[in-house]
Enzyme design. Structure first.
Site, PDB file in Angstrom:
ATOM      1  NE  ARG A  70     100.210 -43.398 106.633  1.00 32.14           N
ATOM      2  CZ  ARG A  70      99.882 -42.668 107.693  1.00 32.14           C
ATOM      3  NH1 ARG A  70      98.696 -42.090 107.748  1.00 32.14           N
ATOM      4  NH2 ARG A  70     100.714 -42.530 108.704  1.00 32.14           N
TER       5      ARG A  70
ATOM      6  CG  HIS B 112     100.990 -39.415 115.443  1.00 28.83           C
ATOM      7  ND1 HIS B 112     100.073 -39.878 114.519  1.00 28.83           N
ATOM      8  CD2 HIS B 112     101.977 -40.340 115.475  1.00 28.83           C
ATOM      9  CE1 HIS B 112     100.501 -41.015 114.008  1.00 28.83           C
ATOM     10  NE2 HIS B 112     101.646 -41.309 114.556  1.00 28.83           N
TER      11      HIS B 112
ATOM     12  CB  CYS C  66      91.767 -45.547 108.280  1.00 28.65           C
ATOM     13  SG  CYS C  66      92.531 -44.422 107.121  1.00 28.65           S
TER      14      CYS C  66
ATOM     15  NE  ARG D  61      95.648 -35.165 114.609  1.00 28.35           N
ATOM     16  CZ  ARG D  61      96.230 -35.301 113.430  1.00 28.35           C
ATOM     17  NH1 ARG D  61      95.958 -34.440 112.473  1.00 28.35           N
ATOM     18  NH2 ARG D  61      97.077 -36.289 113.191  1.00 28.35           N
TER      19      ARG D  61
ATOM     20  CD  GLU E 172      96.206 -38.129 104.501  1.00 29.18           C
ATOM     21  OE1 GLU E 172      96.172 -38.246 105.735  1.00 29.18           O
ATOM     22  OE2 GLU E 172      97.069 -38.688 103.798  1.00 29.18           O
TER      23      GLU E 172
END
Length: 578
Positions: A335, A192, A508, A471, A437
């Site tokens: 969101r 992030h 997205c 990740r 997701e």
């Protein structure tokens, strides 16, 4: 030259500002007797977090040359040992139990005590051990406090920020133009922090383990966020080479700017809407400058970061209304709160703590339905902000239909309350949709379509959860592969189901902002992509060079493959020819 991971493109030559984490403002509290065991638990949780940081740093250092890796590894092993068997930890626990100090105060008091004992000793070895204890203690205190370090405020304008690690909360405090670039020892290109760097347009190299050794504030540094290279104390030849590369990069970027006013359509006139993902209000100007046709993902976490309180409805409304107004009636998809994983809010962390695996724990819609007061305040702020422009509401981490049913009930209840209290809100409420997701949501897409007015595929988490790969974990991030056939097939199935159920769909995640993947999305029938503002023009350039029918044929050939390496070759071959 130190090699790392190019996380955000750009080439910068400037002076290093080494992030000084030495100053911490310690809040001293005397705790009641019934909170002693809880505070001891807090101390040990902070120790666990500190050890995990050190282990990650040691893992990252494995990429260094053998001698440097060994040297740094020994030091980090010593730090870990200090956190498991040392007078620092024993002393802090004793102070909590006997003197009723809160955990941060207890650790600070132990550090001060050790420093005072060693202050009169001239032996350099002992002085070094005292410094090591202080370093370990400060790390532990930062983990216990969970707050962004104030040292960021001291960075001179245009400096190259050098740090062991920057969190998303740190990134939220950076302003484009104030920091020329940044380099960290820990981190991956898909985490992030990297996403925020790209969103803010700040060149960055992450995972440059050796950066924490041998650099001083004020040193000249070259950062190449494209190749993932960092040059310390460059020679004249280095300055000339990278100066030329920077000129070439700026020329290419200037050429892209010429595409801003051109339509985002393929050679056979198929329209592809390109929206922007934003993390912070400051990005809106860049979004408009790069010709986005809307905001496809406004991450609302910025309103909660770096605050020791929870923003109320009015504060959130003011923030959101400002963004929606600036977009001049272009659509804005907001969101709801997705705190968890890498993204931490101090107020919520202090109140609720964190589970053993935050990425799989209380986050997204799960947290919103646990704390309906938070969701209600956020939905009320969004509904009020919708008077200033076109708004959609996106719910993250959805797994079941029941979650969307419950969110809609709360949504309608909030709307009724606002109307009853005299607030003007649209007669037809803004569309309510779900993030796809989690594999379970992708595989339940037809059922979810009955309760959702739109979908947005979040490829970052969809890839992470499908492959069971974190990740942001340096040890396994290299295996994080969006071209795994399972990922492509899930995306394709969601696309077909959305068309079948007449539910609008966008993508997205970070894949949407990579021109390499544009033909795949086009070939799957996707016509709305949302990405970091800096990716808008490169993707538009790619769209304008493609033919939708050829992309569809090529995508079908790729979807028939099972080997990710073969898929990558086929896709790159197509991109080279198209």
């Amino acid at each position: 030259m130190i090699a790392g991971l190019g996380a955000s493109g750009g080439i910068v030559i400037g002076r290093a500002f080494v992030l000084d984490r030495q100053y911490i403002h310690v809040i001293r509290q005397t705790i009641p007797a019934d909170r002693i065991e809880q505070e001891v638990t807090t101390l040990h949780r902070g120790v666990d977090d500190s050890i995990e940081q050190l282990r990650r740093l040691k893992s990252q250092s494995g990429a260094l040359e053998a001698s440097a890796s060994d040297e740094l590894g020994f030091l980090l092993d010593a730090y870990i040992q200090m956190l498991t068997q040392s007078r620092l930890l024993r002393g802090a626990e004793d102070r909590i139990r006997q003197q009723k100090m809160n955990a941060v105060w207890a650790v600070s008091d132990v550090i001060d005590s050790i420093a005072q004992q060693f202050s009169g000793i001239k032996d350099r070895y002992i002085a070094a051990r005292a410094a090591d204890i202080r370093e370990v203690g400060l790390r532990l205190m930062r983990c216990l406090m969970g707050e962004t370090d104030r040292a960021l405020d001291n960075a001179p304008r245009g400096a190259i920020l050098i740090a062991e690690e920057l969190s998303p909360a740190d990134m939220a405090r950076l302003q484009p133009g104030n920091v020329g670039a940044f380099v960290t020892a820990i981190g991956g290109a898909e985490g992030h922090t990297a996403i925020m760097a790209r969103a803010l347009g700040i060149p960055a190299v992450l995972g440059a383990a050796d950066i924490i050794r041998g650099i001083s504030g004020g040193d000249t540094v070259i950062v190449d966020g494209i190749r993932g290279e960092v040059i310390l104390r460059p020679t004249d030849a280095d300055l000339k080479l990278y100066g030329k590369r920077r000129e070439d990069w700026l020329a290419a970027r200037t050429k892209l700017l010429g595409l801003r006013s051109l339509p985002s359509e393929t050679k056979d006139k198929v329209q592809v809407d390109l929206h922007a993902n934003i993390e912070l209000p400051v990005e809106v100007t860049t979004v408009l400058q790069n010709g986005a046709s809307g905001i496809g993902l406004l991450r609302s976490e910025f309103m909660f970061m770096n605050k020791n309180y929870l923003p109320d409805e009015e504060e959130q409304y003011q923030e959101l209304a400002g963004i929606v107004s600036q977009m001049n009636d272009l659509p804005v998809t907001i969101r709801t709160l997705d705190i968890g994983g890498e993204k931490l809010a101090v107020a919520l962390q202090n109140e609720m703590g964190s589970g053993p695996n935050p990425a799989l724990g209380l986050r997204g819609v799960r947290l919103s339905l646990r704390r309906e007061d938070l969701l209600e305040a956020q939905l009320a702020a969004i509904l009020r902000a919708s008077l200033h422009g076109r708004v959609r509401v996106l719910v993250p981490m959805v797994v079941t239909v029941a979650e969307m049913v419950r969110v809609r009930q709360i949504y309608n209840r909030v709307a009724d309350r606002l109307r009853a209290n005299g607030h003007k809100i649209p007669k037809t409420l803004p569309p309510l949709g779900a993030m796809i997701e989690i594999p379970a949501a992708a595989l339940s897409i037809d059922a979810l379509a009955r309760e959702c007015e739109f979908f947005a595929i979040g490829t970052n988490d969809l890839t992470q959860y499908t492959l069971a790969i974190d990740r942001s974990d340096d040890q396994v991030a290299h295996s994080y592969d969006p071209l795994h056939p399972a990922i492509l097939r899930l995306i394709h199935e969601v696309s077909k189901a959305s068309l079948r159920n007449n539910v609008p769909l966008s993508v997205c995640g970070e894949m949407a902002g990579d021109p390499r993947y544009t033909p795949l999305f086009l070939g799957m029938g996707l016509r709305n992509l949302s990405m970091s503002p800096g990716s808008l023009l490169p993707v538009k350039q790619r769209v304008r060079r493609l033919d939708s029918r050829t992309s569809e044929y090529q995508t079908q050939q790729i979807l028939d493959q099972w080997d990710p390496a073969r898929i990558a070759v086929m896709l790159d071959d197509f991109n080279d020819l198209a």
